[in-house]
Design an enzyme around this catalytic site. Structure first.
Site, short mmCIF file in Angstrom:
data_model
loop_
_atom_site.label_atom_id
_atom_site.label_comp_id
_atom_site.label_asym_id
_atom_site.label_seq_id
_atom_site.Cartn_x
_atom_site.Cartn_y
_atom_site.Cartn_z
N LYS A 23 -13.20 -27.01 41.49
CA LYS A 23 -11.98 -26.49 40.84
C LYS A 23 -10.91 -26.23 41.91
CE LYS A 23 -13.81 -21.82 40.86
NZ LYS A 23 -13.31 -20.52 40.52
N ARG A 52 -15.53 -11.08 32.19
CA ARG A 52 -14.44 -12.07 32.14
C ARG A 52 -14.74 -12.94 30.93
NH1 ARG A 52 -13.45 -14.64 38.07
NH2 ARG A 52 -15.10 -15.93 37.20
N MET A 99 8.01 -17.81 58.91
CA MET A 99 7.85 -18.93 57.96
C MET A 99 7.25 -20.17 58.62
SD MET A 99 10.65 -20.85 55.55
CE MET A 99 11.04 -19.49 54.50
N TYR A 141 10.22 -11.17 64.41
CA TYR A 141 10.93 -10.33 63.44
C TYR A 141 10.37 -8.92 63.44
CZ TYR A 141 13.07 -14.47 61.33
OH TYR A 141 13.79 -15.61 61.10
#
Ligand SMILES: Cc1ncc(COP(=O)(O)O)c(C=O)c1O
Length: 364
Positions: free
Chosen positions: A35, A130, A304, A256
């Protein structure tokens, strides 16, 4: 030239890990759980390494189609079953086995027109809350399915909530066994953690185990145990290179927020990898990385597109040096995905699934 970041899928590691799962649960058949696009590895890329399984288990009908398109004629199981009635047509057409976890799915089957009766896996909610029928409703669901001409074989299934932790599986196992004792059909209960920790017990391994994470080379019960303990190998390496070097003097800060300050002269390297590549932003100073196969640490914040690392243990490193964010370095050193995952407050599962689309992937 493209950015030097790259993910590598290790076919031999997938095969090795699969063999480990077979050894942990002798005689059980193995569902390769693919999956989420084979836990981020890519179904097609993992195919060579995983085709030795007895069946593929997944959620998404499109992923089932991709497995069939690869030429796989063996069992394919939809772990959440169908989402709407017309999905059953695809199950008939592609011969997909499907989980049945609620009355609505039985209703859909009861009106489904098919020449070929389906094989279904009746799921019990033995405590995870679940998916699945409550234990006291399980036998009634079985009886209903058994009466349907659309169904030819019913297998029995449950899923453990705590196979990787101290609560263990005992309570859920007892519930499942009590309710299913005299029911016919194959059984499937165990994920990676249950297979590795309790697979010697025939009641736990049943006829089919369903390992996912361990096959991809992450320890399901990290940090109690690591992949070396379970003799697993990373199936994915995320690697990049240094694209910059800075020499800091005491008092200099990095990145940062300036949340790392050098208290001594420090040489740092700038790595072409950031959170836009799928590397967790929450990995702070101290998170392990390998530079030229030598273990060192992140300093400052992940941004990033860049990460900054301490080059003290690798004075020879410079622009172009190999960096391993997780997986295996060229010199054979291994940084299990579980380590940066933990440092970032998450799990190997999330990191492998979150590998960003912009990262080129090769298969080895
Ligand atoms: C029903 C089911 N079986 C098996 C697995 C595989 O679990 P793991 O990756 O922990 O081995 C999963 C994954 O969450 C699952 O949902």
């Amino acid at each position: 030239m493209p950015r030097p970041i790259q993910a590598t899928i290790h076919t031999a590691a997938l095969r090795h890990n699969l063999a480990r799962m077979r050894a942990a649960a002798p005689d059980a058949k193995v569902w390769g759980v693919v999956k989420a696009n084979a836990y981020g590895h890519g179904i097609e890329r993992a195919w060579e390494g995983l085709r030795g399984v007895d069946g593929f288990a997944l959620l998404d009908l499109q992923e089932a189609e991709r497995v069939r398109a690869l030429g796989w004629r063996g069992p394919v199981l939809l772990l959440e079953g169908v989402f709407e009635a017309r999905d059953l047509e695809l199950c008939s057409r592609l011969n997909l086995w499907h989980t049945v976890h609620c009355d609505e799915q039985i209703d859909m089957l009861a009106v489904h027109k098919t020449h070929q009766p389906h094989r279904v896996f009746l799921k019990m909610n033995s405590g995870m809350n679940r998916l699945g029928f409550a234990p006291e409703r399980y036998r009634a669901a079985w009886t209903r399915l058994d009466a349907l001409p659309q169904v030819d074989e019913i297998s029995l299934m449950t899923h453990f909530s705590d196979a990787d932790g101290p609560r263990g599986i005992e309570r859920q196992l007892r519930t499942f066994e009590d309710i299913t004792r005299d029911l016919p059909g194959e059984r499937t209960l165990a994920n990676s953690a249950a297979s590795l920790r309790f697979g010697a017990d025939s009641a736990v391994r049943g006829e089919w185990i369903r390992p996912g994470i361990a096959v991809y080379g992450s320890a399901p019960d990290f940090p109690d145990h690591d992949i070396a303990h379970w003799d697993l190998r990373p199936a994915m390496t995320l690697s990049s290179r240094l694209i910059g070097v800075q020499q800091l003097v005491p008092g200099d800060t990095v990145g940062y927020g300036s949340n790392f300050t050098a208290d001594a002269p420090l040489r740092i390297g700038v790595v072409a990898c950031g959170y836009a590549d799928g590397y967790p932003r929450h990995c702070n100073t101290g998170t392990p990385v390998l530079v030229e196969g030598v273990r060192t640490r992140i300093v400052g914040r992940v941004s990033m597109d860049m990460i900054t690392v301490d080059l003290t243990p690798v004075p020879q490193a410079g622009i172009g040096s190999e960096v391993t964010l997780w997986g295996r370095a060229v010199n054979g050193a291994v940084l299990p995905i579980d380590e940066p995952a933990r440092a970032g407050g998450t799990l190997g599962y999330e990191l492998m699934c979150a590998l960003a689309l912009r990262v080129p992937v090769i298969v080895e």
